[in-house]
Design a protein around this motif. Structure first.
Motif, PDB file in Angstrom:
ATOM      1  N   ARG A  87      14.844  12.432 -26.448  1.00 26.82           N
ATOM      2  CA  ARG A  87      13.525  12.225 -25.829  1.00 26.82           C
ATOM      3  C   ARG A  87      12.881  10.936 -26.339  1.00 26.82           C
ATOM      4  O   ARG A  87      12.243  10.201 -25.579  1.00 26.82           O
ATOM      5  CB  ARG A  87      12.612  13.416 -26.104  1.00 26.82           C
ATOM      6  CG  ARG A  87      12.940  14.640 -25.299  1.00 26.82           C
ATOM      7  CD  ARG A  87      11.849  15.688 -25.384  1.00 26.82           C
ATOM      8  NE  ARG A  87      11.596  16.119 -26.730  1.00 26.82           N
ATOM      9  CZ  ARG A  87      12.167  17.175 -27.331  1.00 26.82           C
ATOM     10  NH1 ARG A  87      13.051  17.896 -26.667  1.00 26.82           N
ATOM     11  NH2 ARG A  87      11.865  17.486 -28.562  1.00 26.82           N
ATOM     12  N   PHE A  88      13.056  10.666 -27.621  1.00 22.90           N
ATOM     13  CA  PHE A  88      12.516   9.439 -28.200  1.00 22.90           C
ATOM     14  C   PHE A  88      13.180   8.209 -27.585  1.00 22.90           C
ATOM     15  O   PHE A  88      12.505   7.234 -27.236  1.00 22.90           O
ATOM     16  CB  PHE A  88      12.717   9.445 -29.718  1.00 22.90           C
ATOM     17  CG  PHE A  88      12.026   8.319 -30.419  1.00 22.90           C
ATOM     18  CD1 PHE A  88      10.664   8.356 -30.647  1.00 22.90           C
ATOM     19  CD2 PHE A  88      12.739   7.216 -30.849  1.00 22.90           C
ATOM     20  CE1 PHE A  88      10.022   7.321 -31.289  1.00 22.90           C
ATOM     21  CE2 PHE A  88      12.115   6.172 -31.483  1.00 22.90           C
ATOM     22  CZ  PHE A  88      10.740   6.224 -31.708  1.00 22.90           C
ATOM     23  N   GLN A  89      14.507   8.263 -27.428  1.00 23.87           N
ATOM     24  CA  GLN A  89      15.225   7.147 -26.810  1.00 23.87           C
ATOM     25  C   GLN A  89      14.798   6.956 -25.359  1.00 23.87           C
ATOM     26  O   GLN A  89      14.671   5.818 -24.889  1.00 23.87           O
ATOM     27  CB  GLN A  89      16.731   7.385 -26.864  1.00 23.87           C
ATOM     28  CG  GLN A  89      17.318   7.241 -28.237  1.00 23.87           C
ATOM     29  CD  GLN A  89      18.794   7.587 -28.259  1.00 23.87           C
ATOM     30  OE1 GLN A  89      19.414   7.746 -27.221  1.00 23.87           O
ATOM     31  NE2 GLN A  89      19.357   7.709 -29.453  1.00 23.87           N
ATOM     32  N   GLN A  90      14.555   8.053 -24.669  1.00 29.15           N
ATOM     33  CA  GLN A  90      14.127   7.948 -23.280  1.00 29.15           C
ATOM     34  C   GLN A  90      12.739   7.319 -23.190  1.00 29.15           C
ATOM     35  O   GLN A  90      12.473   6.485 -22.321  1.00 29.15           O
ATOM     36  CB  GLN A  90      14.126   9.323 -22.623  1.00 29.15           C
ATOM     37  CG  GLN A  90      13.829   9.291 -21.146  1.00 29.15           C
ATOM     38  CD  GLN A  90      13.850  10.671 -20.536  1.00 29.15           C
ATOM     39  OE1 GLN A  90      13.447  11.639 -21.178  1.00 29.15           O
ATOM     40  NE2 GLN A  90      14.334  10.764 -19.308  1.00 29.15           N
ATOM     41  N   ALA A  91      11.864   7.690 -24.098  1.00 30.56           N
ATOM     42  CA  ALA A  91      10.505   7.154 -24.095  1.00 30.56           C
ATOM     43  C   ALA A  91      10.488   5.661 -24.403  1.00 30.56           C
ATOM     44  O   ALA A  91       9.637   4.925 -23.887  1.00 30.56           O
ATOM     45  CB  ALA A  91       9.642   7.905 -25.095  1.00 30.56           C
ATOM     46  N   THR A  92      11.410   5.223 -25.239  1.00 29.06           N
ATOM     47  CA  THR A  92      11.470   3.804 -25.586  1.00 29.06           C
ATOM     48  C   THR A  92      12.445   3.034 -24.705  1.00 29.06           C
ATOM     49  O   THR A  92      12.733   1.866 -24.975  1.00 29.06           O
ATOM     50  CB  THR A  92      11.873   3.633 -27.064  1.00 29.06           C
ATOM     51  OG1 THR A  92      13.135   4.254 -27.281  1.00 29.06           O
ATOM     52  CG2 THR A  92      10.829   4.219 -27.981  1.00 29.06           C
ATOM     53  N   ARG A  93      12.952   3.704 -23.677  1.00 28.19           N
ATOM     54  CA  ARG A  93      13.849   3.101 -22.688  1.00 28.19           C
ATOM     55  C   ARG A  93      15.150   2.577 -23.299  1.00 28.19           C
ATOM     56  O   ARG A  93      15.680   1.554 -22.892  1.00 28.19           O
ATOM     57  CB  ARG A  93      13.153   1.999 -21.915  1.00 28.19           C
ATOM     58  CG  ARG A  93      11.884   2.461 -21.258  1.00 28.19           C
ATOM     59  CD  ARG A  93      11.714   1.814 -19.936  1.00 28.19           C
ATOM     60  NE  ARG A  93      10.417   2.175 -19.369  1.00 28.19           N
ATOM     61  CZ  ARG A  93      10.299   2.964 -18.322  1.00 28.19           C
ATOM     62  NH1 ARG A  93      11.356   3.465 -17.756  1.00 28.19           N
ATOM     63  NH2 ARG A  93       9.112   3.249 -17.858  1.00 28.19           N
ATOM     64  N   ARG A  94      15.648   3.281 -24.303  1.00 28.78           N
ATOM     65  CA  ARG A  94      16.922   2.903 -24.908  1.00 28.78           C
ATOM     66  C   ARG A  94      18.023   3.907 -24.588  1.00 28.78           C
ATOM     67  O   ARG A  94      19.135   3.765 -25.056  1.00 28.78           O
ATOM     68  CB  ARG A  94      16.778   2.785 -26.427  1.00 28.78           C
ATOM     69  CG  ARG A  94      15.936   1.601 -26.849  1.00 28.78           C
ATOM     70  CD  ARG A  94      15.943   1.433 -28.347  1.00 28.78           C
ATOM     71  NE  ARG A  94      15.272   2.587 -28.954  1.00 28.78           N
ATOM     72  CZ  ARG A  94      15.702   3.204 -30.044  1.00 28.78           C
ATOM     73  NH1 ARG A  94      16.784   2.815 -30.660  1.00 28.78           N
ATOM     74  NH2 ARG A  94      15.042   4.234 -30.535  1.00 28.78           N
TER      75      ARG A  94
ATOM     76  N   ASP B 155      15.703  13.257 -30.606  1.00 26.65           N
ATOM     77  CA  ASP B 155      16.150  11.858 -30.597  1.00 26.65           C
ATOM     78  C   ASP B 155      16.366  11.352 -29.173  1.00 26.65           C
ATOM     79  O   ASP B 155      16.027  10.204 -28.858  1.00 26.65           O
ATOM     80  CB  ASP B 155      17.430  11.691 -31.410  1.00 26.65           C
ATOM     81  CG  ASP B 155      17.203  11.896 -32.900  1.00 26.65           C
ATOM     82  OD1 ASP B 155      16.044  11.786 -33.351  1.00 26.65           O
ATOM     83  OD2 ASP B 155      18.195  12.182 -33.605  1.00 26.65           O
TER      84      ASP B 155
END
Length: 75
Positions: free
Chosen positions: A32-39, A30
């Motif tokens: 890594r996903f937030q980092q990828a979507t800049r959140r 989660d």
């Protein structure tokens, strides 16, 4: 948030240990996903989660080694 102590992790049952490992891996995904979507707002969570996962895996490995050790047969 303080880093967890390994003594607390050693007190967990095998089932709780497995659940915590799965939760830590899910949390890393989660993050890594937030980092990828800049959140992602708190970058330090990576360090805390990786540290906790390493502790959990260490305790799991210790238990595996202690249960798999068989007494050495003396001749």
């Amino acid at each position: 948030m303080a880093l967890p102590k390994i003594s607390e992790i050693r007190d967990l049952s095998d089932q709780e240990l497995q659940e915590r490992i799965a939760a830590a891996r899910r949390q890393l995904f989660d993050l890594r996903f937030q980092q990828a979507t800049r959140r992602l707002e708190k970058n330090h969570q990576f360090k805390h989660t990786r540290h906790q996962l390493a502790q959990l895996l260490t305790v799991e490995r210790e238990r595996l080694l202690t249960t798999s050790k068989s007494p050495v047969a003396e001749e």
